[in-house]
Design a protein around this motif. Structure first.
Motif, PDB file in Angstrom:
ATOM      1  N   GLY A  66      73.483  48.991 123.214  1.00 47.52           N
ATOM      2  CA  GLY A  66      74.011  48.007 122.280  1.00 47.52           C
ATOM      3  C   GLY A  66      75.011  48.595 121.313  1.00 47.52           C
ATOM      4  O   GLY A  66      75.554  49.689 121.509  1.00 47.52           O
ATOM      5  N   ARG A  67      75.242  47.878 120.207  1.00 45.85           N
ATOM      6  CA  ARG A  67      76.266  48.261 119.235  1.00 45.85           C
ATOM      7  C   ARG A  67      75.965  49.612 118.571  1.00 45.85           C
ATOM      8  O   ARG A  67      76.877  50.361 118.249  1.00 45.85           O
ATOM      9  CB  ARG A  67      76.387  47.177 118.158  1.00 45.85           C
ATOM     10  CG  ARG A  67      76.929  45.858 118.683  1.00 45.85           C
ATOM     11  CD  ARG A  67      77.186  44.879 117.547  1.00 45.85           C
ATOM     12  NE  ARG A  67      77.545  43.579 118.060  1.00 45.85           N
ATOM     13  CZ  ARG A  67      78.767  43.241 118.439  1.00 45.85           C
ATOM     14  NH1 ARG A  67      79.737  44.140 118.362  1.00 45.85           N
ATOM     15  NH2 ARG A  67      79.026  42.038 118.898  1.00 45.85           N
ATOM     16  N   GLU A  68      74.678  49.909 118.373  1.00 52.11           N
ATOM     17  CA  GLU A  68      74.358  51.187 117.745  1.00 52.11           C
ATOM     18  C   GLU A  68      74.810  52.352 118.612  1.00 52.11           C
ATOM     19  O   GLU A  68      75.323  53.357 118.103  1.00 52.11           O
ATOM     20  CB  GLU A  68      72.853  51.300 117.482  1.00 52.11           C
ATOM     21  CG  GLU A  68      72.474  52.617 116.807  1.00 52.11           C
ATOM     22  CD  GLU A  68      70.977  52.834 116.708  1.00 52.11           C
ATOM     23  OE1 GLU A  68      70.570  53.900 116.219  1.00 52.11           O
ATOM     24  OE2 GLU A  68      70.219  51.931 117.129  1.00 52.11           O
ATOM     25  N   HIS A  69      74.636  52.218 119.922  1.00 52.52           N
ATOM     26  CA  HIS A  69      75.062  53.293 120.818  1.00 52.52           C
ATOM     27  C   HIS A  69      76.577  53.452 120.788  1.00 52.52           C
ATOM     28  O   HIS A  69      77.097  54.580 120.775  1.00 52.52           O
ATOM     29  CB  HIS A  69      74.585  52.999 122.244  1.00 52.52           C
ATOM     30  CG  HIS A  69      73.103  52.942 122.400  1.00 52.52           C
ATOM     31  ND1 HIS A  69      72.395  51.769 122.296  1.00 52.52           N
ATOM     32  CD2 HIS A  69      72.181  53.916 122.637  1.00 52.52           C
ATOM     33  CE1 HIS A  69      71.109  52.008 122.472  1.00 52.52           C
ATOM     34  NE2 HIS A  69      70.940  53.305 122.667  1.00 52.52           N
ATOM     35  N   VAL A  70      77.306  52.333 120.783  1.00 53.10           N
ATOM     36  CA  VAL A  70      78.766  52.387 120.713  1.00 53.10           C
ATOM     37  C   VAL A  70      79.201  53.069 119.424  1.00 53.10           C
ATOM     38  O   VAL A  70      80.082  53.942 119.412  1.00 53.10           O
ATOM     39  CB  VAL A  70      79.364  50.970 120.804  1.00 53.10           C
ATOM     40  CG1 VAL A  70      80.882  51.014 120.618  1.00 53.10           C
ATOM     41  CG2 VAL A  70      79.029  50.317 122.149  1.00 53.10           C
ATOM     42  N   ALA A  71      78.575  52.671 118.309  1.00 47.80           N
ATOM     43  CA  ALA A  71      78.946  53.229 117.006  1.00 47.80           C
ATOM     44  C   ALA A  71      78.607  54.715 116.920  1.00 47.80           C
ATOM     45  O   ALA A  71      79.365  55.509 116.362  1.00 47.80           O
ATOM     46  CB  ALA A  71      78.249  52.451 115.890  1.00 47.80           C
ATOM     47  N   ARG A  72      77.453  55.101 117.463  1.00 46.61           N
ATOM     48  CA  ARG A  72      77.063  56.515 117.411  1.00 46.61           C
ATOM     49  C   ARG A  72      77.996  57.366 118.282  1.00 46.61           C
ATOM     50  O   ARG A  72      78.367  58.484 117.900  1.00 46.61           O
ATOM     51  CB  ARG A  72      75.610  56.684 117.869  1.00 46.61           C
ATOM     52  CG  ARG A  72      74.602  56.384 116.778  1.00 46.61           C
ATOM     53  CD  ARG A  72      73.188  56.750 117.180  1.00 46.61           C
ATOM     54  NE  ARG A  72      72.289  56.581 116.052  1.00 46.61           N
ATOM     55  CZ  ARG A  72      72.015  57.517 115.151  1.00 46.61           C
ATOM     56  NH1 ARG A  72      72.572  58.709 115.267  1.00 46.61           N
ATOM     57  NH2 ARG A  72      71.198  57.282 114.157  1.00 46.61           N
TER      58      ARG A  72
END
Length: 254
Positions: A66-72
């Protein structure tokens, strides 16, 4: 050859942090790697080192990100771009709170990106799509141009790779080019006013110091001031959005 990037693509960073997550994307590992501009092998490696949280397992035990993986991933790549070793990146990430949202991670990435001067490269249309992690339509390229993330230059484009990732994410937000340009104008106006006031305060504070001391203090203060500005801005924005939602603004009012 790299050179100073004289556009205002930092608007993409601030706009990215102002948007709300209306839908949690479900990406396969291949889609995540393409979105981040890295290889699947790199994603798996980061996962084994604990730099990325594990994916959510769906049917047939297929991992979804999800978005957390993209941001990390964006933060990790930015830290690497600044020359940090893998061990240093691990220490940096381990000091972050466990419950950081994708927006919070974007804030950290914005601060890290401020440590180095902006640079630009000239790339072909094909290379632009590859770095974006997906093919770009003519309309999408025009929208990226409106955000000053890419600038046409003959048969090529001048682009800042770090800002490109943020700009591509903004393409999925339902903002018209007019809204983006208006937001850019507002951000520039107020950020420059804040920069002038802060510069005046700092100049007065170091007026009696020698030039080497001033340069050293300026280099030390730069990331701190940027982080303070971004944090204050994000908190103020959250308050404004909360008031807007409480007033029924998200539903058009009464």
């Amino acid at each position: 050859m790299r050179k100073r990037f004289h556009s205002v693509g930092e608007t993409a960073i601030l706009l990215h942090m102002t948007t709300t997550d209306t839908e949690e994307p479900s990406l396969t590992i291949d889609e995540l790697a393409a979105r981040a501009g890295v290889t699947v092998r790199t994603v798996r490696f980061y996962g084994t080192r604990g730099l990325l949280p594990p994916p959510v397992l769906g049917p047939r035990r297929v991992g979804h990100y999800g978005r957390e993986h993209v941001a990390r991933l964006a933060l990790i790549e930015e830290l690497q771009h600044q020359g940090m070793t893998l061990a240093a990146i691990e220490r940096y990430l381990n000091r972050l709170p466990d419950d950081l949202s994708p927006h919070d991670l974007a804030l950290h990435r914005a601060v890290v990106a401020s440590w180095a001067p902006e640079t630009v490269e000239r790339v072909t249309r094909e290379e632009l799509g590859r770095r974006a992690g997906r093919p770009l339509t003519d309309e999408e390229v025009e929208r990226l141009g409106a955000m000053d993330v890419v600038v046409p230059d003959g048969d090529r484009y001048r682009v800042d790779a770090g800002l490109l990732r943020l700009g591509v994410e903004l393409l999925d937000v339902p903002f018209s080019p007019e809204t983006v340009l208006a937001a850019r104008a507002a951000l520039l106006e107020h950020s420059r006013a804040a920069a002038r006031d802060l510069s005046r305060l700092l100049r007065d504070a170091v007026a009696e110091r020698d030039a080497p001391d001033v340069r050293s203090l300026s280099a030390h203060m730069h990331p701190l001031v940027v982080q303070a500005l971004l944090t204050t801005f994000q908190r103020s924005l959250r308050e404004e959005l909360r008031e807007w939602l409480d007033e029924g603004g998200a539903y058009g009012g009464d």
